[in-house]
Design an enzyme around this catalytic site. Structure first.
Site, short mmCIF file in Angstrom:
data_model
loop_
_atom_site.label_atom_id
_atom_site.label_comp_id
_atom_site.label_asym_id
_atom_site.label_seq_id
_atom_site.Cartn_x
_atom_site.Cartn_y
_atom_site.Cartn_z
N GLY A 1 0.82 -1.20 0.00
CA GLY A 1 0.00 0.00 0.00
C GLY A 1 0.85 1.24 0.00
N ALA A 2 1.89 1.22 0.83
CA ALA A 2 2.81 2.35 0.93
C ALA A 2 4.03 1.90 1.72
CB ALA A 2 2.14 3.54 1.61
N MET A 3 5.05 2.76 1.76
CA MET A 3 6.27 2.48 2.51
C MET A 3 6.71 3.74 3.22
SD MET A 3 8.56 0.33 3.49
CE MET A 3 10.05 0.62 4.46
N ASN B 1 9.26 5.41 4.18
CA ASN B 1 10.58 6.00 4.10
C ASN B 1 10.57 7.39 4.74
OD1 ASN B 1 11.23 3.81 2.16
ND2 ASN B 1 9.93 5.01 0.80
N HIS C 1 -1.43 6.27 8.57
CA HIS C 1 -0.59 5.12 8.96
C HIS C 1 0.87 5.41 8.69
CE1 HIS C 1 0.11 0.55 8.91
NE2 HIS C 1 1.22 1.03 8.37
N GLU C 2 1.17 5.87 7.48
CA GLU C 2 2.57 6.10 7.12
C GLU C 2 3.17 7.26 7.91
OE1 GLU C 2 4.02 3.81 5.43
OE2 GLU C 2 2.09 2.85 5.04
N HIS D 1 4.37 6.16 11.20
CA HIS D 1 5.65 5.47 11.12
C HIS D 1 6.84 6.42 11.29
CE1 HIS D 1 5.05 1.29 10.28
NE2 HIS D 1 4.30 1.48 9.21
N GLU E 1 4.39 -1.90 12.74
CA GLU E 1 3.15 -1.99 11.98
C GLU E 1 1.89 -1.94 12.84
OE1 GLU E 1 3.26 -1.41 9.03
OE2 GLU E 1 5.33 -1.87 8.54
#
Length: 835
Positions: free
Chosen positions: A259-261, A263, A293-294, A297, A316
């Site tokens: 879905g996404a990362m 970084n 969500h990202e 992170h 996660e």
């Protein structure tokens, strides 16, 4: 390629202190490879003189390597490891010059050429083992360092990275040095991006996509930025540690595997989130959740990073929980937990009942290959559910205090489960260590069932039967039939209980419905007493709250999967109550389960036509109900699913010919390809018409649509060609492989594809071995013959696992698919006995 073991990582972490990477990439050297020159400055810690270790690098060509000015033997490179031997205590400088291969599988440095305008785009995906396919490095999460990138790119391109980038000369880009981060979080994206830039609270924000998607990004740019700003502000209210990086770019990139990362400073998303066609508000909510969500992170995973991959949940589970919760608090999307309950939580429940289940926080993950397969419904959905239960038990104030202590103790460093629990313990008098042992170190799903008994003074008392081992703070909803007699249910009261509980709770007269876990604050299967089950079957749609209805629908779903509710009875309940449902996430989730699992797998082939007719009738009712135009999202869901279950081509072929569904919507590219794919399954189109549609929509999504349609044609020659494209040629990119696989297996064509069920096992193992983990995942997830629900398929699969030694990522997918197939066989057998 060797995988890194936990023991190797621990040994190397005691040996090395890595300071800085200086990396030069040249992206102008051709279509197949790029140049990568890396300087690593590191120290060997005291007491380790004479030690040996290795650096990871996976080149097309290793031109040279020097350690402290002395050449290393490049021929010693083996399995992606270059030995470093006899290291002296103190400072060192390693230089590596290599040519690296571009990827077509979404790993390492992925290269994509847009079929619309022939523009090329590149981006990196480093997790877990793929940083070595871009630059030489010590690839483990607890060897953090500063990263400084210089990138040469074709003129007219923009280069993005973790830090702010500046073009210092024509085509030469310099990225600002990062703080200390892990190798798997390093990111570069290059191409002629279309960009929308902004600033918030002094921080540069950017949105980026392919030029061919520019009009679609521009349409939604303000919505995307509004969500980003709202989440950023809300996190700064929750967290004492400020956002730790110098910018926040969000790049929507092609053929992305996830879905996404997360970084740092450069989050990459799959560019399907740049919507070319109409979507529902729930889909917009999903996109917003991924943004939230990202961003979470940036703290959970990037600022404080897991020490080793057994603590994936520290990344996660927290991002999942914070994404949903923060979206609810900070944006217009206030019902996010309903979507979580009906979609994500079911993912966790399913994963936790398979033989491959594992604790949220496993005691030990032996290597990176084992870690990769644990990015699953347990690490995401179950972990987030456990955190939601923790907050209910602990209280949000103490929970956030523990989190902020954790950030302060480990900022720009690494942490373990023990570290996090110690931080929580500092904020509360509750025994969080015992809670962690019960919730994070165990597997499986508890089951909660309400019980009513006659009380001493008349009336009833409530208790909850608990099959399992975890403590739960739950709410039990007591519902009565509304006095108006209109089929609705009225909430009498909600009773908060700790399970196991000390004593029954008095409730007075018997309610029509007892619902354990009303509000969905814990993670457990829910069962009904007999009277409540009758009420659910008769009045489910009369429950007033969508989250309450989600808990009920999940309970019915579990009952079907566990053989306690016949699939045909579930469909009757769907037919009776979904026409009156207003929540889009519930309609979408229930229809997907009803068609994909109940109709296609749990019912026999002889029963499937009647099931499709029931679902088609339901969708027609929803389409009629939404003719006033007031519910476009609900209408879109109904139209999509009507297309998917159409047993005859006439209606949907007329829609395609007219370019519109009567009363709307117009058929946009997504709907046109959806109709054409169903017509292909039914044998009501051909390759000439598919080619014509591709000429109308030559985009990357159009290419995938055409691949899906061609593979779905009921013709032996096209099936053979599609199979060879997937398993023999290796020419398909990751997305084209998936699209072809999605079209290939169709329940209507079981006789035509029967021979490929036998071929699948050998060919899947071979392609996984050749093409690596991402394609192994695709072969196991999308190319698996899930509709071939027969004992013979199960036997062939078990034989493959026993004898063929598939690589870990494929082995895990096959084991899970075979467990699902065995469950489908048991459901069918049970339904036949009950009939």
């Amino acid at each position: 390629m060797s995988v890194l073991t936990r023991d190797e990582a621990q040994a190397r972490a005691t040996l090395l202190d890595v300071h800085r990477y200086t990396v030069e990439l040249d992206l102008t050297t051709g279509d197949d490879t790029f140049d990568s020159r890396t300087v690593i400055r590191f120290a060997v810690t005291a007491g380790h003189t004479g030690a040996d270790t290795f650096v990871e690098v996976r080149p097309a060509e290793l031109r040279s390597a020097t350690l402290d000015g002395q050449p290393l033997d490049t021929a010693a490179l083996a399995d992606g490891r270059l030995p470093l031997t006899g290291l002296a205590e103190g400072e060192h400088e390693l230089r590596v010059d290599a040519a690296m291969r571009y990827s077509r599988t979404g790993e390492g440095m992925h290269r994509f050429t847009d079929p619309v305008d022939d523009e090329t785009y590149l981006y990196t995906q480093m997790s877990l083992e793929d940083a070595a396919a871009v630059f030489a490095n010590f690839n483990q999460p607890d060897l953090k360092a500063v990263f400084e990138f210089t990138v040469r790119a074709p003129e007219g391109w923009t280069v993005l990275a973790n830090g702010i980038t500046t073009e210092t000369a024509d085509g030469l880009w310099q990225a600002a040095p990062t703080p200390r981060i892990s190798t798997y979080l390093v990111a570069v994206a290059a191409g002629p991006w279309h960009s929308v830039r902004s600033e918030h609270r002094g921080l540069p924000f950017g949105l980026h996509c392919r030029r061919s998607l520019a009009p679609h990004l521009d349409t939604d740019a303000e919505e995307l930025l509004d969500i980003t700003r709202a989440c950023y502000d809300r996190y700064h209210e929750k967290f004492e540690e400020p956002y730790p990086f110098d910018s926040y770019d969000q790049a929507f990139v092609p053929e992305f595997n996830f879905g996404a990362m997360e970084n740092p400073g450069l989050v990459t998303f799959r560019d399907e989130f740049v919507y070319r066609s109409a979507v529902t508000d729930t889909e917009r909510q999903t996109r917003a959740m991924v943004i939230a969500h990202e961003m979470a992170h940036m703290w959970f995973g990037d600022l404080v990073t897991l020490q080793w991959w057994d603590d994936i949940w520290l990344n996660e589970s927290f991002a999942e929980y914070m994404g949903y919760q923060t979206l609810t608090e900070a944006t217009r999307f206030t019902d996010t937990w309903t979507d979580f309950g009906v979609s994500r939580k079911a993912w966790g429940y399913d994963a936790d009942q398979r033989p491959s289940t594992h604790p949220v926080a496993p005691e030990a993950v032996e290597d990176t290959a084992a870690a990769l397969v644990n990015f699953d419904g347990i690490s995401y959905a179950k972990g987030a559910s456990a955190l939601r239960q923790l907050v209910a038990w602990l209280g949000e104030k103490d929970f956030l205090a523990g989190i902020n202590t954790h950030f302060a103790r480990h900022r720009f460093g690494n942490a373990t489960l023990a570290d996090f629990i110690d931080s929580l313990a500092a904020a509360t008098e509750r025994d969080v260590h015992a809670w962690a042992d019960a919730w994070l170190r165990t597997t499986g799903v508890d089951t909660l069932t309400p019980r009513l008994t006659n009380g001493d003074a008349g009336g009833y008392t409530l208790s909850v039967r608990h099959d399992g081992s975890r403590p739960h703070r739950v709410t039990v909803g007591l519902y009565d039939h509304d006095v108006a007699g209109d089929g609705t249910l009225a909430l009498r009261e909600r009773v908060d209980l700790d399970v196991p509980q000390d004593a029954p709770h008095p409730v007075g007269k018997r309610p029509a419905l007892l619902l354990v876990n009303d509000g969905d604050l814990t993670y457990a299967k829910v069962r009904f007493d007999s009277e409540s089950f009758k009420t659910v079957r008769a009045a489910l749609s009369g429950l007033p709250d969508p989250l309450t209805r989600a808990v009920v629908w999940n309970a019915l779903r579990d009952a079907v999967r566990d053989g306690q509710l016949p699939p045909a009875d579930y469909l009757e309940t769907v037919r009776a109550h979904l026409p009156r449902e207003t929540d889009l996430a519930l309609v979408q989730g229930v229809l997907t389960f009803a068609s994909t699992f109940v109709a296609d797998r749990y019912l026999s082939p002889a029963q499937r036509p009647a099931a499709l007719a029931t679902l088609a009738s339901l969708c027609r009712d929803l389409i009629r109900r939404t003719e006033d135009g007031d519910h476009p999202g609900l209408r879109l869901i109904a139209v999509r699913h009507f297309i998917d279950v159409a047993a005859h081509p006439d209606t949907i072929a007329a829609w395609l010919a007219d370019g519109i569904v009567p009363g709307g919507p117009e058929l946009d590219p997504e709907l046109r390809w959806r109709v054409l794919a169903r017509l292909a399954v039914l044998g009501a189109t051909n390759e000439t018409e598919i080619d014509a549609e591709l000429a109308r929509d030559p985009s990357a999504s159009g290419q995938e649509g055409a691949a899906r349609c061609r593979a779905a044609l009921p013709d032996p020659e096209t099936k053979l060609r599609a199979w060879e494209q997937m398993f023999t040629s290796d020419a398909l990119s990751n997305y084209l492989f998936v699209a072809t696989a999605q079209g290939f297996w169709q329940p209507e064509q079981s006789d035509l594809t029967e021979e490929y069920v036998k071929r699948y096992w050998t060919d899947a193992v071979a392609v996984a071995t050749r093409r690596g983990p991402a394609m192994a995942d695709a072969a196991g997830r999308w190319a698996f013959p899930a509709g071939a629900v027969t004992p013979e398929t199960l036997r062939l699969g078990e034989e493959c696992l026993r004898d063929a030694a598939p690589i870990p990522s494929l082995r895990r997918k096959l084991a899970d698919q075979l467990d699902d197939l065995g469950r489908a066989l048991r459901v069918r057998e049970g339904a036949q006995k009950q009939a």
